[in-house]
Design an enzyme around this catalytic site. Sequence first.
Site, PDB file in Angstrom:
ATOM      1  N   LYS A  20      81.142  39.854 125.355  1.00  0.00           N
ATOM      2  CA  LYS A  20      81.641  40.947 126.202  1.00  0.00           C
ATOM      3  C   LYS A  20      80.791  42.210 126.029  1.00  0.00           C
ATOM      4  O   LYS A  20      80.407  42.835 127.003  1.00  0.00           O
ATOM      5  CB  LYS A  20      83.093  41.300 125.833  1.00  0.00           C
ATOM      6  CG  LYS A  20      84.095  40.192 126.047  1.00  0.00           C
ATOM      7  CD  LYS A  20      85.516  40.696 125.827  1.00  0.00           C
ATOM      8  CE  LYS A  20      85.809  41.154 124.410  1.00  0.00           C
ATOM      9  NZ  LYS A  20      85.911  40.096 123.392  1.00  0.00           N
ATOM     10  N   ARG A  95      94.464  43.789 125.683  1.00  0.00           N
ATOM     11  CA  ARG A  95      94.514  42.566 124.881  1.00  0.00           C
ATOM     12  C   ARG A  95      95.929  42.012 124.810  1.00  0.00           C
ATOM     13  O   ARG A  95      96.130  40.941 124.252  1.00  0.00           O
ATOM     14  CB  ARG A  95      94.047  42.866 123.460  1.00  0.00           C
ATOM     15  CG  ARG A  95      92.551  42.643 123.224  1.00  0.00           C
ATOM     16  CD  ARG A  95      92.271  43.056 121.793  1.00  0.00           C
ATOM     17  NE  ARG A  95      91.156  42.436 121.166  1.00  0.00           N
ATOM     18  CZ  ARG A  95      89.935  42.972 121.083  1.00  0.00           C
ATOM     19  NH1 ARG A  95      89.669  44.098 121.685  1.00  0.00           N
ATOM     20  NH2 ARG A  95      88.987  42.359 120.413  1.00  0.00           N
ATOM     21  N   ARG A 134      76.352  36.956 113.417  1.00  0.00           N
ATOM     22  CA  ARG A 134      76.092  38.258 114.053  1.00  0.00           C
ATOM     23  C   ARG A 134      75.804  39.339 113.014  1.00  0.00           C
ATOM     24  O   ARG A 134      76.520  39.474 112.034  1.00  0.00           O
ATOM     25  CB  ARG A 134      77.325  38.648 114.872  1.00  0.00           C
ATOM     26  CG  ARG A 134      77.250  40.020 115.493  1.00  0.00           C
ATOM     27  CD  ARG A 134      78.216  40.141 116.636  1.00  0.00           C
ATOM     28  NE  ARG A 134      79.588  40.353 116.202  1.00  0.00           N
ATOM     29  CZ  ARG A 134      80.602  40.550 117.061  1.00  0.00           C
ATOM     30  NH1 ARG A 134      80.388  40.524 118.358  1.00  0.00           N
ATOM     31  NH2 ARG A 134      81.809  40.748 116.608  1.00  0.00           N
ATOM     32  N   ARG A 167      79.595  42.756 110.242  1.00  0.00           N
ATOM     33  CA  ARG A 167      80.852  43.487 110.399  1.00  0.00           C
ATOM     34  C   ARG A 167      81.878  42.884 109.453  1.00  0.00           C
ATOM     35  O   ARG A 167      81.924  41.668 109.293  1.00  0.00           O
ATOM     36  CB  ARG A 167      81.357  43.360 111.848  1.00  0.00           C
ATOM     37  CG  ARG A 167      80.889  44.475 112.753  1.00  0.00           C
ATOM     38  CD  ARG A 167      81.181  44.205 114.194  1.00  0.00           C
ATOM     39  NE  ARG A 167      82.565  43.838 114.497  1.00  0.00           N
ATOM     40  CZ  ARG A 167      83.031  43.674 115.740  1.00  0.00           C
ATOM     41  NH1 ARG A 167      82.232  43.866 116.773  1.00  0.00           N
ATOM     42  NH2 ARG A 167      84.284  43.325 115.953  1.00  0.00           N
ATOM     43  N   ARG A 178      91.187  36.164 114.129  1.00  0.00           N
ATOM     44  CA  ARG A 178      91.007  36.905 115.386  1.00  0.00           C
ATOM     45  C   ARG A 178      91.106  35.956 116.581  1.00  0.00           C
ATOM     46  O   ARG A 178      91.653  36.297 117.621  1.00  0.00           O
ATOM     47  CB  ARG A 178      89.655  37.629 115.388  1.00  0.00           C
ATOM     48  CG  ARG A 178      89.647  38.835 114.461  1.00  0.00           C
ATOM     49  CD  ARG A 178      88.241  39.313 114.177  1.00  0.00           C
ATOM     50  NE  ARG A 178      87.566  39.837 115.349  1.00  0.00           N
ATOM     51  CZ  ARG A 178      86.246  39.925 115.466  1.00  0.00           C
ATOM     52  NH1 ARG A 178      85.461  39.504 114.492  1.00  0.00           N
ATOM     53  NH2 ARG A 178      85.712  40.419 116.548  1.00  0.00           N
TER      54      ARG A 178
HETATM   55  P1  AMP Z   1      86.205  44.263 119.391  1.00  0.00           P
HETATM   56  O1  AMP Z   1      85.000  45.066 119.043  1.00  0.00           O
HETATM   57  O2  AMP Z   1      86.603  44.368 120.839  1.00  0.00           O
HETATM   58  O3  AMP Z   1      86.117  42.822 118.907  1.00  0.00           O
HETATM   59  O4  AMP Z   1      87.447  44.919 118.594  1.00  0.00           O
HETATM   60  C1  AMP Z   1      87.458  44.934 117.177  1.00  0.00           C
HETATM   61  C2  AMP Z   1      88.879  45.140 116.672  1.00  0.00           C
HETATM   62  O5  AMP Z   1      89.397  46.403 117.158  1.00  0.00           O
HETATM   63  C3  AMP Z   1      89.898  44.115 117.158  1.00  0.00           C
HETATM   64  O6  AMP Z   1      89.884  42.916 116.384  1.00  0.00           O
HETATM   65  C4  AMP Z   1      91.206  44.898 117.004  1.00  0.00           C
HETATM   66  O7  AMP Z   1      91.598  44.973 115.639  1.00  0.00           O
HETATM   67  C5  AMP Z   1      90.786  46.305 117.438  1.00  0.00           C
HETATM   68  N1  AMP Z   1      90.981  46.488 118.899  1.00  0.00           N
HETATM   69  C6  AMP Z   1      90.024  46.706 119.853  1.00  0.00           C
HETATM   70  N2  AMP Z   1      90.573  46.801 121.080  1.00  0.00           N
HETATM   71  C7  AMP Z   1      91.909  46.631 120.922  1.00  0.00           C
HETATM   72  C8  AMP Z   1      93.022  46.574 121.809  1.00  0.00           C
HETATM   73  N3  AMP Z   1      92.861  46.701 123.140  1.00  0.00           N
HETATM   74  N4  AMP Z   1      94.262  46.384 121.283  1.00  0.00           N
HETATM   75  C9  AMP Z   1      94.441  46.244 119.945  1.00  0.00           C
HETATM   76  N5  AMP Z   1      93.435  46.254 119.050  1.00  0.00           N
HETATM   77  C10 AMP Z   1      92.176  46.442 119.522  1.00  0.00           C
END
Ligand code: AMP
Length: 225
Positions: A20, A95, A134, A167, A178
């Site tokens: 994404k 989400r 990654r 990360r 996740r």
């Molecule tokens: P990402 O970089 O999109 O994989 O997001 C990393 C982490 O941020 C996720 O695993 C969640 O813990 C948190 N996070 C990001 N976006 C959201 C969302 N829309 N709702 C809840 N947690 C989020």
Amino acid sequence: MRKELTTRHLLFFGPPGAGKGTQATMLSARVGVPHISTGEILRSAAAQGTPLGKRAKEIIDAGHLVPDDIMVELVRDVLRKPEARGGFILDGFPRTLPQAEALTALLAELHVNSFAVVVLDVDEEELVRRLSNRLVCERDGRVYSVGRSGVNRGSPCPDCGGQLVQRDDDREETVRRRLKVYLQTTAPVLAYYEQLGVLVHVDGRGTAETVHWEITQKLSEEVEG
Ligand code: AMP
């Protein structure tokens, strides 16, 4: 005849590791609308040590989701900024079903009446492989994969020489959690958008360039002029 995007209001949807962030960055550069990644916003708040960041970091590192009320407030603030007036690519939000419903209300408030949800489809084993390989540059935030672009664990960022790190939430056990969270909480979100008829499925398994090409093809239409 030339091709134009059918909408400049886009949501990118898919499991962690589906690409994404990469795809949203490429499309944002091509069409000139801001890429809004909620994960990035939270990580940068955590790096700055803000109250939101401190709270979010623990949740993120455990592989859980940040509460809906916090996320909805955050996205409301970002989408109201002047930069987002001509369109945006939202990456990582919504989400959960309550987030999707809150976004529908917010889009109505902002008079956005057309949008598309791009879904990147990638199977689970490929996702775990990608995420555990990654690496992210601590300095410029660029993302690399072990074994590609001459990058290995411990090598410097090919672009700026910064340190490449994994990360915290990309460790294998967190990745599995996740993915589980994704399957449980985001399936209803997909069903919600399916009903609205706005889903655009894209095969996310190819190279960044082939996936980008497919996205632009599927989102474009021919217009006069
Ligand atoms: P990402 O970089 O999109 O994989 O997001 C990393 C982490 O941020 C996720 O695993 C969640 O813990 C948190 N996070 C990001 N976006 C959201 C969302 N829309 N709702 C809840 N947690 C989020």
